[in-house]
Design a protein around this motif. Structure first.
Motif: not given
Length: 103
Positions: A45-55
């Protein structure tokens, strides 16, 4: 590709600094640096959140292996069977020996 490479690639492709990505993801820049260096591994979930934050978005797909990892996948197995079939002699008959359906 591991989580460190994914995060680093996403951040670089988005043109973000460690601090900018951390701000967007709601975490610290030291956490992002630790993930990128491989010192820490983020949860899914953290990886997904970080990747989404990068667009970006991570596309995850679960593929069934027919016989497990130690065997060939279906496409490779089918190609091998078809190649083997070409090695057998073909017997062709000029006349049809079976009844034609529908008559």
């Amino acid at each position: 590709m591991n989580a460190a490479e994914v995060i680093r690639t996403a951040r670089c492709r988005a043109g973000l600094t460690l601090r900018a990505l951390a701000t967007r993801a709601g975490t610290s820049h030291s956490a992002i640096a630790a993930y990128e260096s491989g010192a820490k591994t983020p949860s899914a979930s953290t990886l997904d959140r970080i990747i989404q934050a990068a667009g970006f978005a991570l596309d995850r797909e679960l593929c069934l292996r027919v016989r497990g990892d130690d065997r060939l996948d279906r496409g490779t197995e089918l190609a091998a069977v078809l190649e083997l079939a070409t090695e057998f002699p073909a017997r062709r008959s000029p006349t049809l020996e079976f009844p034609v359906f529908g008559r």
